[in-house]
Design an enzyme around this catalytic site. Structure first.
Site, short mmCIF file in Angstrom:
data_model
loop_
_atom_site.label_atom_id
_atom_site.label_comp_id
_atom_site.label_asym_id
_atom_site.label_seq_id
_atom_site.Cartn_x
_atom_site.Cartn_y
_atom_site.Cartn_z
CD GLU A 137 -3.04 -0.76 0.14
OE1 GLU A 137 -2.67 -0.76 -1.04
OE2 GLU A 137 -4.21 -0.57 0.47
CB THR A 190 -5.58 5.22 -3.63
OG1 THR A 190 -6.48 4.19 -4.02
CG2 THR A 190 -5.65 5.40 -2.13
N1 HSE Z 1 -8.56 4.02 3.50
C1 HSE Z 1 -8.09 4.20 2.15
C2 HSE Z 1 -8.53 5.55 1.65
C3 HSE Z 1 -8.64 3.11 1.29
O1 HSE Z 1 -9.71 5.86 1.81
O2 HSE Z 1 -7.72 6.29 1.10
C4 HSE Z 1 -8.12 3.13 -0.11
O3 HSE Z 1 -6.88 2.50 -0.18
#
Ligand code: HSE
Length: 329
Positions: A137, A190
């Site tokens: 991530e 993201t």
């Molecule tokens: N929690 C993360 C966000 C999830 O909302 O950016 C997406 O990877």
């Protein structure tokens, strides 16, 4: 006598996930059925990690092992074992669209670490694998959050109470809750959806939000679907990210008008998810949301799922006739 053979290759499927679950930004996520990524990890003599193939919805994903979440997560796992020179070959099948908000980067990382762990004789528990997948991530969006990777590995609803040190709490997953997930034909990275977020929030919003997160957790423990639905209301992140999703409020309204218990952005978007109490209602909601997007000239597809409590699962390899004979001896 049964011959003990070294496993050379393991295939694992890791599911799509809905993270944040509205109010619980970076804290709560859950896994769903029917969508996910599959990774085959094989031992090799090459003394390094290699990505041999990427198939499916690849969208020009990099085979550079420093940029791909599956290989980065694998590297983190091998480093923790002091096995940096262990040769591993990865074959990745992307079942998840990238930049959709369904945890695509997490699913590949989760499948990879579960497969490699299995290949090496399970030195780590499932919980211990989560930090390795979080490194994926970090590469994907700059932050090593765990609200997608934890449910992708463990299944069900998971709460990340803290990341340093990592504390994961597996929450109850009501069996009578249905999720409609609607995926528009738009890509939203993201990293971009995180860049728009302000660093400061008002005390009033914070109070509202943490009361909702507490309500969500209480609702899960009590199996109170209405409380869960009310509590996913997100007064902090959703108003900022909705600007990146054309038609957002119309699609959300369409879900609520069809009887959704709650509706918000899935992950960083652009997909939306809605919760409901029956399979039929979930389909009606998915259809209504799809139509609402088509009114904005945006194509969308929906799927319906219950909560996937299995998480990442091993995909059995076909047993050859020779292996069957060996096992019987
Ligand atoms: N929690 C993360 C966000 C999830 O909302 O950016 C997406 O990877």
């Amino acid at each position: 006598m049964k011959k003990c053979e070294r496993i050379e290759s393991v295939t694992v499927h890791a599911p799509a996930t809905v993270a944040n679950v509205g109010s619980a930004f970076d804290a709560i996520g859950f896994a769903v059925h029917n969508l996910g990524d599959t990774v085959t990890a094989s031992l090799s003599e090459a003394n390094l990690i290699q990505i041999r193939s990427i198939e499916g919805d690849t969208n020009q994903l990099s085979k550079d092992t420093k940029k791909n979440t599956a290989s980065v997560a694998t590297h983190a796992l091998l480093c923790a074992l002091g096995m940096e020179t262990q040769g591993i070959t990865l074959d990745i099948h992307k079942g998840l669209p990238i930049g959709s908000g369904l945890g695509s980067s997490s699913a590949s990382a989760a499948a990879a670490v579960v497969a490699v762990n299995e290949l090496l004789g399970k030195p780590f528990s499932r919980h211990q694998l989560v930090p390795f997948a979080m490194e994926g991530e970090r590469i994907a969006c700059g932050t090593a959050h765990a609200d997608n990777v934890a449910p992708a590995i463990l299944g069900g609803f998971t709460l990340i109470r803290n990341t340093e040190p990592l504390e994961i709490i597996e929450l109850p997953s009501p069996t009578d809750i249905f999720v409609s997930i609607v995926v528009p034909n738009i890509e939203l990275r993201t990293s971009d959806a995180r860049k728009v977020l302000r660093d400061t929030i008002s005390l009033r919003s914070a109070t509202h939000q943490w009361a909702n997160v507490a309500g969500l957790v209480a609702g899960l423990y009590q199996g109170d679907l209405n409380l869960i639905g009310r509590s996913i209301e997100d007064v902090i992140i959703e108003p900022q990210r909705s600007k990146l999703i054309p038609g957002f409020y119309d699609v959300q309204q369409a879900a609520l008008q069809r009887g959704a218990l709650g509706c918000s952005i899935s992950g960083a978007g652009p997909s939306l998810f809605a919760l409901s109490d029956s399979n039929q209602r979930a389909h009606d909601i998915g259809q209504a949301m799809t139509t609402a997007w088509s009114n904005h000239r945006i194509k969308a597809e929906y799927m319906v799922s219950q909560i996937n409590t299995d998480g990442a699962t091993l995909v059995p390899s076909p047993v050859s006739a020779e292996q069957t004979t060996t096992a019987a001896l």
